[in-house]
Design an enzyme around this catalytic site. Structure first.
Site, PDB file in Angstrom:
ATOM      1  CD  GLU C  60       9.223   0.868   3.135  1.00  0.00           C
ATOM      2  OE1 GLU C  60       9.387   1.869   2.405  1.00  0.00           O
ATOM      3  OE2 GLU C  60       8.773  -0.211   2.720  1.00  0.00           O
ATOM      4  CG  HIS C 129      12.347  -9.269  -0.925  1.00  0.00           C
ATOM      5  ND1 HIS C 129      12.897  -8.561  -1.947  1.00  0.00           N
ATOM      6  CD2 HIS C 129      11.106  -8.739  -0.744  1.00  0.00           C
ATOM      7  CE1 HIS C 129      12.029  -7.659  -2.396  1.00  0.00           C
ATOM      8  NE2 HIS C 129      10.935  -7.739  -1.676  1.00  0.00           N
TER       9      HIS C 129
HETATM   10  C1  TPP Z   1      11.020  -0.178  -0.086  1.00  0.00           C
HETATM   11  C2  TPP Z   1      10.076  -1.284  -0.273  1.00  0.00           C
HETATM   12  N1  TPP Z   1       8.958  -1.318   0.472  1.00  0.00           N
HETATM   13  C3  TPP Z   1       8.061  -2.305   0.309  1.00  0.00           C
HETATM   14  C4  TPP Z   1       8.276  -3.301  -0.602  1.00  0.00           C
HETATM   15  C5  TPP Z   1       7.262  -4.436  -0.778  1.00  0.00           C
HETATM   16  N2  TPP Z   1       6.557  -4.237  -2.047  1.00  0.00           N
HETATM   17  C6  TPP Z   1       6.973  -4.824  -3.175  1.00  0.00           C
HETATM   18  S1  TPP Z   1       6.095  -4.299  -4.512  1.00  0.00           S
HETATM   19  C7  TPP Z   1       5.138  -3.300  -3.552  1.00  0.00           C
HETATM   20  C8  TPP Z   1       4.070  -2.468  -4.171  1.00  0.00           C
HETATM   21  C9  TPP Z   1       4.599  -1.615  -5.247  1.00  0.00           C
HETATM   22  O1  TPP Z   1       3.571  -0.868  -5.788  1.00  0.00           O
HETATM   23  P1  TPP Z   1       3.800  -0.090  -7.134  1.00  0.00           P
HETATM   24  O2  TPP Z   1       5.010   0.754  -7.025  1.00  0.00           O
HETATM   25  O3  TPP Z   1       2.540   0.589  -7.481  1.00  0.00           O
HETATM   26  O4  TPP Z   1       4.136  -1.239  -8.195  1.00  0.00           O
HETATM   27  P2  TPP Z   1       3.190  -2.428  -8.685  1.00  0.00           P
HETATM   28  O5  TPP Z   1       3.435  -3.588  -7.786  1.00  0.00           O
HETATM   29  O6  TPP Z   1       1.796  -1.944  -8.637  1.00  0.00           O
HETATM   30  O7  TPP Z   1       3.659  -2.721 -10.059  1.00  0.00           O
HETATM   31  C10 TPP Z   1       5.511  -3.379  -2.221  1.00  0.00           C
HETATM   32  C11 TPP Z   1       4.865  -2.646  -1.133  1.00  0.00           C
HETATM   33  C12 TPP Z   1       9.480  -3.262  -1.324  1.00  0.00           C
HETATM   34  N3  TPP Z   1       9.803  -4.220  -2.191  1.00  0.00           N
HETATM   35  N4  TPP Z   1      10.350  -2.240  -1.156  1.00  0.00           N
END
Ligand code: TPP
Ligand code: TPP
Ligand code: MG
Ligand code: MG
Lengths: 324, 331, 324, 331
Positions: C60, C129
């Site tokens: 972000e 959230h």
């Molecule tokens: C700082 C932040 N940005 C965006 C999100 C929205 N979000 C939740 S999970 C996710 C993807 C996370 O990817 P990864 O770290 O690979 O974990 P996975 O879901 O694949 O287990 C996003 C973009 C968030 N919760 N926090």
């Protein structure tokens, strides 16, 4: 009683708490041998060493987050954010983690962490080193917020902050470090949520934050010479806020002026004014008046900088208008 | 980057029997819990949203089996597996998913915020990568208290693009803190594949920026995960500092339940499903260790009994009162 | 006129502006083929491709900062922060860079960037959230802040935001994406700083933000049945704030109720209340009343979540009290 | 990490004469400007605080000489050198330090915020590392506009511990943006030495985390800086993506004027002072190129004339009116 500087009072509070409780430790930028940008931690590294006075890499998010993690697991960290302007970088850990972990865990977590920082204009530090951002943290449930104005208060409140099991954002003022005041030689604590009536008066109440307390007292002097008796109140903590003391004063004076350096718009003054209006509607003779920072970034050149933060003359003028 | 190959039959056979059983039990518990949570969610019984870790069971199981009971973990939005593996009970977890007062967080946290400080679970987290600085701080605390505790911080491949990842790992490296950063590389952050997140082939290459070991293992091989994690955890416990462990795996479902995951090639999912971590391990326990089908069936039955009781417990538990929302802000 | 969803109105605004001006582009998490978490950008990647609908890594601070840098150098980016809660991570670029670069450079910089995000509770998304953090950005001079409540408004305001040379924080509401409303087929823009009088009334003014506009209108229905005529005003942008429209209403009704989902304490409602009190002291018959989010983190379980954000019944009750 | 050795006499001699003169002129201008600023600050003529780049002149000079006029830079709190090298005039800079209306920022920015968008100077920055995401965005803009522009982002060693560094560089790597990240490694972040900031020997090792080139050069050798920067800038211009260039140097003074820098061993300062980048280059211009003492003296005189006129201009310029503070918030 001794006369000591505000910066010494900070240091004394830290030292006493570190001696009292070995779980207390400090982390932040250049707080060790360097003694901190405003020398508020000078001498502590010499006494407590690398382990408990920890210089960190330049990583505010990690400073704040490491403090949260340490607080969750039995330590009582005091994390320094060098300028409050840089809290932007640490804010996720402060506002989304520290403030909420207790709640989100259904009351399990204790997060005895203090985020020490300093704010305020007046040194030609320009737009990114002079903001007063207490409204941001005050808005987030779960954070306590202190803004001590005197050596006495900074010491007593900092000791309380360190012993509190809730996260505290502790906001000093860069132009107060060099201010001297009386501080008892014996130990004392100042509870949160207790405003200080700095000067008694019957005509007008000024609620002032941080360095503005001093300007309010100066203004009160000037106004007294013209026959206007001002009561000056320093809330000392804005969360929790001692509304009762403010209301008692307003019930006496019927007039309220609020002053802080932070931007007027959406600032702490609006909350105080709103609460007073809600609670003391009948006794207010005039609408509360805010004499706060102008809604512009802080400029560099002193003549402009002085113009955007409230001065004694602004307070005097506004007070007179309120008395009309 | 060093890559540990899939564990050998000898490696598996060398592990104590009760450990193998524990690994299996943990994976079964996670698998069953997640299948049930999915079912309940689709039936409309659970509020909020759900991030399923189906297909990733081996990472949580392998890492947590290498931890001491008093060690800490930090977890993520996709955290059911982590906390089950660390020892949480299904009943209070399920109650939390239902938003009931008997849940670990009294219904205040929900799926994304399960925590149990008494078990060393410092909390799942809704902010991606936010658990890493917290893990660094817990490791600092362990170091300062000389408690001998180690922290395992779970996070995804996507999380490694966050500034918090960088700051947290660097700080731990500088201070030689006892923490292992465990990346569950499931190859996607929501819809964004690895190659659009970073221009390197392996997350573990990022360790080079901090002067710490970076290891990649097959995250669907619970023995390989256990061994790599164990080495790094014990290294950390000896005071030799943090490490980055990348476990390559795959989530079977979409990012959250409801995401059809059309951004992934079907053959990719099929390939990974053919490498089901639980089935692989089951087969190996039968072939490479001396487990019988009956023994494994018993483990499965126990887990399924626990689960059934958990759902029952959750359903029968009282809902919070509205005003309960005002509690637990302040200590 | 067509009846379209709020999410479609967002998409239409983006599409129209992207067709009109090739400097406009989008960046953010999963906004491309995935179409955004709330599907507000669906279909745009298909039309404009990878170059102008850019999925980013999970960063972000870089999303916001890259948008600032692109805006400084001739582009007109629309950066998406998936949930307003995550603005913590991007806040340095928004509050210390985008908001101040023009000022710090003595008026040189133009920063035509839009930070699109969404806020609000009601989906059991829990404490990280579901926050409504408009007060944070409204407090920082240099940022404009919009909170559209209807399909009509979201389209017209978003187009204006994209054409504005100042940075705009554009805050949608996660529970409004599925709301339908009339939107003209021909192009239109809605200027910032113009409140909308959503319903006329003579007894009481309700100023409502974002999704609370809908609840305020419902409450007005209920109250009308009991003979209380409520005027409902949606400021639509809080910076700039159309105080004149609010004052005109309050001068008519003498009573003001303010409602938003954000935490009550130090929220936008305090600023609106303070300004109205300062300007309309003589005509206010009662102190302004805030019916806003409770000062606790947002809990997960629906029964608690509903309790901490204002409901129609809370508005009705408070309105009746004000009428007493 | 690849290390470019100190440039050879042949390398220097191969450079065009006017380029060598330009490099020298830039370094002299920075040196004189910083010495004067220091003097004026100590005399109490300048408000605010001052971060001197004395001793680091070769980095700014070498990098900016390799940029096109329409290329961009982002700068730091220690930015006078960068912006002088990019082409800003001493008079309006000095006026800004005095807080006068004729300054680049009309007295609103001061030393830490000097910007001139018409010269591609996107601003010095008071927030450490905040310029990096902005540089990434400017590079994105250049790529999308197909303008052929490149961005050079200056920052210190300390800045590489910031999350913003990580996120910005990673994003540029993924998108292959035309940007060179230039780390002025002066071995300290305020009082904190390199080894307490990171557990690696060279900042350029961090490039491995992003799959981009990482180069370390002698930052006191302007020819080495120019050549390395030039290679990476042209590589970026060809569309081959970003790079990380570490220039090893040293600040002669404390972090800000007034900091006695007692945290540094005196022999360390002495060693670096013996490697004065300006003197080294001067000597080489006389020995390895065909410059005469007179020619160099002329350059110095011109710079000093410019400086004198600048101070005069600044002093005589009008101070802002208080109410000017209300302008320039909104476009
Ligand atoms: C700082 C932040 N940005 C965006 C999100 C929205 N979000 C939740 S999970 C996710 C993807 C996370 O990817 P990864 O770290 O690979 O974990 P996975 O879901 O694949 O287990 C996003 C973009 C968030 N919760 N926090
Ligand atoms: C985010 C942030 N944290 C802290 C500071 C205070 N600060 C200003 S310069 C500096 C040190 C920077 O070190 P480095 O990046 O190495 O640059 P140098 O000063 O050595 O040129 C610090 C800590 C700041 N301006 N911004
Ligand atoms: Mg992933
Ligand atoms: Mg440095």
């Amino acid at each position: 009683m001794s006369q000591i500087f505000y910066r010494q009072a900070v240091r004394d509070a830290l030292r006493e708490e570190m001696r009292r409780d070995e779980r207390v430790f400090l982390l932040g930028l250049d707080i060790g041998r360097f003694g901190g940008t405003y020398k508020a931690t000078q001498g502590l590294w010499e006494e407590f060493g690398d382990e408990r006075v920890r210089d960190t890499p330049l990583s505010e998010a990690a400073i704040a987050g490491a403090a949260v993690g340490a607080a969750l697991t039995g330590m009582r960290p005091v994390a320094e954010i060098m300028y409050m302007d840089f809290i932007t970088i640490a804010l996720d850990q402060i506002a989304n983690q520290a403030a909420k972990l207790r709640y989100m865990s259904g009351g399990q977590a204790r997060i005895p962490v203090v985020f020490r920082t300093q704010e305020g204009a007046g040194r030609s530090s320009a737009a990114q080193h002079a903001q007063s951002l207490e409204a941001w943290v005050a808005h987030i449930p779960g954070l306590k917020v202190a803004l001590p104005a005197t050596p006495y208060d900074v010491k007593g409140l900092l000791k309380t902050a360190i012993r509190d099991d809730a996260p505290v954002v502790f906001i000093e003022h860069k132009l107060l470090y060099g201010v001297k005041g009386e501080v008892p030689d014996e130990e004392y604590l100042i509870p949160f949520g207790h405003a200080r009536v700095c000067r008694q008066g019957t005509d007008l109440t000024i609620v002032a934050l941080s360095r503005m307390v001093w300007k309010a007292l100066e203004a009160a002097e000037v106004l007294a010479a013209e026959g206007i008796q001002v009561e000056v109140i320093d809330p000392r903590t804005v969360v929790p806020l001692d509304l009762a003391t403010i209301l008692a004063s307003v019930r006496k004076t019927g007039r309220l002026l609020i002053t802080h350096e932070a931007y007027t718009g959406f600032g702490v003054g609006a909350e105080i004014a709103s609460q007073v209006v809600e609670q003391a509607w009948q006794t207010l003779r005039k609408p509360p008046r805010r004499v706060c920072g102008r809604n512009v970034p802080i400029p560099f050149a002193p003549v402009m900088e002085n113009y955007v933060i409230p001065q004694v003359s602004d307070l005097v003028e506004a007070a007179k208008e309120l008395m009309r | 980057m060093s890559v540990t190959p899939q564990s050998s039959p000898a490696a598996l056979a060398a592990l104590p029997r009760n450990l193998l059983e524990r690994l299996y039990r943990t994976m079964v518990r996670i698998r069953l819990f997640e299948q049930k949570a999915l079912e309940l969610f689709l039936a409309g019984e659970l509020p909020g949203f759900l991030h399923s870790c189906l297909g990733q069971e081996a990472v949580a199981a392998g890492v947590c089996a290498a931890l001491r009971e008093d060690d800490y973990i930090t977890s993520t939005h996709r955290g059911h597996g982590h906390v089950l593996a660390k020892g949480l009970a299904m009943d209070r977890m399920m109650a939390e998913l239902y938003g009931k007062t008997t849940g670990y967080c009294k219904g205040k946290g929900g799926s994304m915020h399960i925590a149990d400080f008494s078990c060393g679970v410092l909390g799942a987290n809704g902010i991606v990568a936010a658990g890493l600085p917290i893990a660094t701080g817990a490791a600092l605390s362990a170091q300062m208290r000389r408690s001998g505790q180690v922290v395992a911080a779970f996070f995804g491949d996507g999380a490694t693009s966050q500034g918090a990842f960088h700051e947290a790992v660097n700080l731990a490296a500088v201070w030689k803190l006892p923490v292992v950063y465990v990346c569950e590389n499931n190859h996607y952050a929501v819809s964004t594949p690895l190659e659009r997140q970073m221009r390197i082939a392996s997350v573990s290459e990022r360790a080079a920026a901090y002067g710490i070991p970076g290891i990649t293992v097959d995250g669907n091989d619970v023995v390989a995960v256990y061994q790599a994690a164990g080495d790094l955890i014990e290294r950390a416990r000896r005071g030799e500092g943090p490490a980055l462990l990348e476990c390559r795996t795959y989530r079977w479902l979409g990012h959250y339940v409801g995401d059809p995951a059309t951004y992934r090639p079907p053959e990719e999912l099929a390939w990974w499903k053919s490498r089901d971590p639980l089935l692989i391990f089951e087969r190996r326990l039968l072939q490479e260790a001396d487990f019988s089908e009956q023994e494994l069936a018993l483990v499965r039955r126990e887990a399924s009994d626990e689960l059934e009781a958990a759902v029952d417990f959750a359903r029968r538990s009282p809902a919070p009162r509205p005003e309960d929302a005002l509690e637990d802000v302040w200590p």
